[in-house]
Motif scaffolding. Structure first.
Motif, PDB file in Angstrom:
ATOM      1  N   PRO A   1     -11.480 -43.353 -88.673  1.00 48.87           N
ATOM      2  CA  PRO A   1     -10.861 -43.820 -89.924  1.00 48.87           C
ATOM      3  C   PRO A   1     -11.139 -42.927 -91.130  1.00 48.87           C
ATOM      4  N   HIS A   2     -12.072 -41.983 -91.025  1.00 45.47           N
ATOM      5  CA  HIS A   2     -12.433 -41.145 -92.171  1.00 45.47           C
ATOM      6  C   HIS A   2     -11.656 -39.829 -92.127  1.00 45.47           C
ATOM      7  N   ASP A   3     -10.790 -39.623 -93.092  1.00 44.03           N
ATOM      8  CA  ASP A   3      -9.969 -38.412 -93.128  1.00 44.03           C
ATOM      9  C   ASP A   3     -10.783 -37.149 -93.351  1.00 44.03           C
ATOM     10  N   ASP A   4     -11.997 -37.272 -93.869  1.00 49.62           N
ATOM     11  CA  ASP A   4     -12.803 -36.088 -94.127  1.00 49.62           C
ATOM     12  C   ASP A   4     -13.587 -35.628 -92.899  1.00 49.62           C
ATOM     13  N   LEU A   5     -13.437 -36.325 -91.770  1.00 56.85           N
ATOM     14  CA  LEU A   5     -14.094 -35.924 -90.530  1.00 56.85           C
ATOM     15  C   LEU A   5     -13.079 -35.333 -89.556  1.00 56.85           C
ATOM     16  N   VAL A   6     -13.498 -34.284 -88.874  1.00 52.70           N
ATOM     17  CA  VAL A   6     -12.662 -33.614 -87.871  1.00 52.70           C
ATOM     18  C   VAL A   6     -13.338 -33.758 -86.515  1.00 52.70           C
ATOM     19  N   ARG A   7     -12.572 -34.151 -85.529  1.00 49.60           N
ATOM     20  CA  ARG A   7     -13.129 -34.237 -84.175  1.00 49.60           C
ATOM     21  C   ARG A   7     -12.958 -32.889 -83.488  1.00 49.60           C
ATOM     22  N   LEU A   8     -14.020 -32.415 -82.852  1.00 45.45           N
ATOM     23  CA  LEU A   8     -14.040 -31.109 -82.205  1.00 45.45           C
ATOM     24  C   LEU A   8     -14.125 -31.248 -80.690  1.00 45.45           C
ATOM     25  N   PHE A   9     -13.386 -30.414 -79.999  1.00 46.05           N
ATOM     26  CA  PHE A   9     -13.440 -30.313 -78.539  1.00 46.05           C
ATOM     27  C   PHE A   9     -13.329 -31.674 -77.840  1.00 46.05           C
ATOM     28  N   PRO A  10     -12.273 -32.428 -78.132  1.00 40.58           N
ATOM     29  CA  PRO A  10     -12.175 -33.770 -77.527  1.00 40.58           C
ATOM     30  C   PRO A  10     -12.080 -33.747 -76.007  1.00 40.58           C
TER      31      PRO A  10
END
Length: 319
Positions: free
Chosen positions: A262-271
């Motif tokens: 839900p936080h737009d300032d977080l990026v998920r890496l290598f899902p």
């Protein structure tokens, strides 16, 4: 003289015979029910509007009527003996009979005591009780937020939610749902330090996760396998601290997708490479599954889980 001796012997034999025990008192059974649910005399007394001494006297009277101990002192409070479990079933029957005489048979009331992880407590448990209270406003929820193994003796709680399949005795274990951990970093952190191109570049990078030496849950410990080469930067027993520290730029956070996405300032890496799927299990005493309030709350938990299933598995994020 001989006749007198015979009569005296017969009298002596009769005087040593055990007097018949009184039948268990229904009120005493209800006191046992309260102690079994709360784990402590003081809490049961407060629930029933009695004092501690009266509760102790009622339990003593019940044990005399049944001819044995119904409670034993455990590490965290009073627990039922095998005889106590039999008496508890009778006590629940008394409770049901009394409820059937009420003019408000459809209304539920009482306190549900839940032990659960921080993330589950906030994202699943709290919204679920809101749904119950819309129909039954006299039902309330007490949450003990803790990340730990399932207790062998549930004292003072009705339900437990743990991560990983529990190994328990004299309890019911029910799989509720799975959720996903992913690796996240803040956009500002990646702008300052650069975005790694592969998991191999994470060696030595700062990690935000649980305190390894204090982690009691095997499934959460095993989830570190994809981050073994990283260096602990911020560690906490609270998953909301993990999220906030990652957002603040403390490092790469191994976070529940349902809390991070839900936080737009977080990026998920290598899902595809870093994704740990973990199970939530519900553990409860068998008698809890016969309590109408607990049954209603478990149904609400399942409804909430069905509603947010995509978020739990990290499938709801569109960016």
């Amino acid at each position: 003289m001989a006749r007198t001796a015979v009569v005296m012997c017969e009298y002596a034999h009769m005087s040593t015979m055990t007097a018949p025990r009184p039948a268990p008192n229904a009120d005493d059974l209800l006191v046992l029910l309260a102690v079994a649910r709360d784990g402590r005399y003081t809490a049961a007394a407060a629930r029933l509007g009695l004092n501690h001494t009266t509760v102790a006297r009622r339990i003593d009277a019940l044990e005399q009527a049944l001819g044995g101990r119904v409670l034993a002192r455990g590490a965290a409070g009073w627990v039922l003996t095998p005889l106590g479990e039999q008496a508890l079933a009778a006590a629940e029957g008394v409770e049901r009979a009394m409820r059937s005489l009420s003019h408000e048979t459809a209304a539920l009331h009482g306190v549900i005591r839940l032990s659960a992880t921080d993330g589950f407590s906030g994202f699943i448990a709290a919204p679920a009780i809101v749904a119950v209270r819309r129909q039954h406003p006299d039902v309330s929820l007490e949450i003990v937020a803790a990340t730990r193994r399932a207790a062998q003796h549930r004292v003072g709680v009705d339900l437990e939610v743990v991560v990983g399949r529990p190994h328990v005795q004299r309890a019911e274990a029910i799989h509720l749902a799975d959720y996903v951990l992913g690796l996240y970093a803040s956009r500002a952190f990646l702008e300052r330090h650069g975005t790694p191109r592969s998991p191999a570049e994470l060696a030595g990078a700062p990690l935000v996760y649980f305190i390894e030496s204090m982690l009691q849950v095997d499934a959460l410990d095993e989830a570190r396998r994809s981050t073994r080469g990283m260096t602990d930067a911020v560690s906490s027993t609270n998953v909301y601290v993990h999220v906030d520290a990652t957002r603040a730029g403390a490092g790469f956070g191994l976070l529940p997708a349902f809390l991070a996405d839900p936080h737009d300032d977080l990026v998920r890496l290598f899902p595809d490479e870093v994704e740990e799927r973990l199970p939530y299990w519900l553990v409860c005493r068998p008698e809890a599954l016969r309590q109408p309030t607990a049954i209603a709350y478990i149904a609400a938990l399942r409804a909430r889980i069905a509603e947010v299933g995509d978020e739990l598995l990290g499938r709801a994020r569109t960016r």
